[in-house]
Design an enzyme around this catalytic site. Structure first.
Site: not given
Length: 516
Positions: A105, A261, A268, A271, A277
């Site tokens: 991270e 995204c 899209c 997705c 959405c």
């Protein structure tokens, strides 16, 4: 000339930027709020009183369930095979698992996954446990981090490892709250990622990828860096996180933002949460509105001027942008411009190859503790840069070379807040033999040692200009700019010693043997 400052000794001390992986300023890695008390609690209560339309919420539990199910199903099939995910899956020791997540991270903050993979692999091979990292030197950490950018990240990561080993009995805190409280450099996002992925704590995360996903699925067009929008996004993330698989859910949300995204040209049609959405529905609304008898589509119930989550009236919906209307980018100040002259000083090595001189930067501020070629900060006009650079070189002292100072070219490197232009020079010292004593803050390296040293990406760019020129491939000016001490008229008293410049010899010194 008083404004010409030798950067190696007195560079303006400014903290390195700590922006997270494309993340807006939703939570600072420096902030350590363990809970909401006092003014923070009062401010949050005031924000919660601000009306929010259901249009920007997940008011139906069925939608929340569908979002979790669809996203996790997609993630199980499409997730990328990344080394930190494999390590976390196979590791049974909770502290080692948390360490593996922690390293990944921190490295992924403002850095592309493809770049991080190699650094992560080498890091974990060298320091597989917190104890290994805690016992390493800062020079070793900087050396491995070289080229990854935002160098304070590596230093803070090691500081955290040492705190765990020396003060916490070798055990990583188990919750997002205590991680953020106790570990240096661990902000709200990193704490949530470690807690959910390593310890299965049901806590949401918000980074740049998650911001984009949430803003589009709930049509949030306001500035995501504002306090109100920030609180709302964290609340949404906490509401959506799957209680059975919190770590996988958070990784799935980040994966969706990174691969589907995306900021531009989102996929899209691929997705998994397209049906939920709002941004996608808004695109469809525009197409249907041109047809007679088109059905009504849900919109924000509040007036746009009243809603603090809608697109601002000053920057309304642009049908040509589609879902990319969300989120709107906050305006950024352009990086300030700075100028520097730097010189690659070389002398013959014992084995025949050239040795190059590096000096160490201060232990705080920009690029703290890294090594660089002797450099000076210049005025924007660039006047007197030759003289200033020779003064800086004189600081390191040896007999005056007969070879002139030669201009090789220009290197531009953009840090997060600084656009730095380097004028690159070279200087060849003839007949110098390294002595047996070390001059503090300086070292002579071979080319190969330089490539493995703790140097910044900017210095690697400078070295490439020098390397190309030395090999005869540089496409610079046919008549390079030069400056020699003898070309100056009436040298000042301080400059009269240039005929003894480089009076003391600087020995060869390998990168991993310098004391801090």
């Amino acid at each position: 000339m008083k404004k010409l400052r030798a950067s190696v000794r007195s560079h303006k001390k400014q903290p390195a930027n700590h922006k997270r992986r494309g993340k807006c300023a939703l939570s600072s890695s420096q902030a350590k709020p363990s809970g909401l008390d006092g003014l923070a609690k009062q401010k949050r209560e005031e924000l919660l009183k601000t009306p929010v339309s259901p249009y920007h919420l997940f008011s139906d539990i069925a939608d929340v369930t569908a979002f979790r199910r669809n996203l996790l199903s997609w993630y199980d099939q499409e997730k990328r095979d990344l080394p930190w995910r494999k390590r976390v899956k196979e590791e049974t020791n909770l502290d080692r698992r948390a360490y593996a997540v922690w390293v990944s991270e921190v490295m992924l903050q403002q850095t592309q996954v493809a770049t991080v993979i190699d650094y992560y692999t080498r890091w974990m091979q060298k320091w597989p446990t917190l104890q290994d990292l805690a016992s390493a030197s800062l020079e070793e950490v900087n050396q491995l981090w070289s080229g990854l950018g935002y160098y304070s990240r590596g230093r803070r990561l090691q500081e955290g490892a040492r705190k765990v080993v020396e003060e916490l009995g070798g055990h990583v805190p188990r919750t997002a709250e205590t991680l953020q409280q106790l570990l240096p450099g661990v902000g709200r996002y990193t704490a949530g990622a470690i807690a959910s992925i390593a310890f299965d704590q049901v806590t949401g995360v918000v980074d740049g990828n998650v911001i984009r996903v949430l803003c589009r699925v709930r049509a949030i067009g306001a500035d995501p860096t504002s306090s109100f929008v920030s609180h709302h996004l964290w609340d949404l993330a906490q509401q959506l996180v799957d209680p059975a698989r919190p770590g996988d859910f958070n990784q799935a949300a980040m994966e969706l933002g990174a691969t589907v995204c995306t900021p531009q040209r989102p996929l899209c049609n691929h997705c998994p949460v397209q049906s939920l959405c709002r941004a996608h529905q808004r695109v469809g609304q525009g197409r249907l509105s041109a047809l007679p008898g088109s059905p009504d589509i849900e919109e924000c119930a509040l007036n746009t001027r009243q809603c603090q989550l809608c697109l601002p009236s000053t920057n309304p919906w642009d049908p040509n942008m589609g879902v990319v209307n969300f989120p709107r980018k906050a305006s950024r100040r352009p990086p300030r411009e700075e100028y520097s002259a730097t010189c690659v000083v070389e002398q013959p090595g014992a084995t025949g190859g050239p040795l190059i001189l590096l000096v160490q930067r201060p232990n705080s501020g920009l690029l703290a503790g890294l090594w660089e070629f002797p450099s000076v900060t210049l005025e924007p006009s660039g006047q007197h840069q030759h003289k200033a650079l020779l003064q800086e070189l004189q600081h390191w002292s040896a007999p005056l070379p007969t070879t002139p100072l030669q201009h090789l070219g220009e290197v531009i490197h953009v840090f997060s807040h600084i656009k730095l232009t380097y004028q690159v020079y070279s200087l060849a010292l003839e007949g110098q033999t390294p002595a047996s004593t070390t001059l503090p803050g300086a070292r002579w390296l071979t080319w190969e040692e330089f490539r493995n040293a703790a140097v910044s990406t900017a210095m690697k760019k400078v070295f490439r200009v020098y390397e190309e020129h030395r090999r005869g491939t540089c496409k610079g000016s046919k008549r390079p700019q030069v400056c020699t001490p003898s070309s100056r008229k009436k040298p000042s008293r301080g400059q009269q010693v240039l005929d003894r410049f480089f009076q003391r010899h600087i020995p060869t010194h390998k990168p991993n043997s310098t004391t801090q």
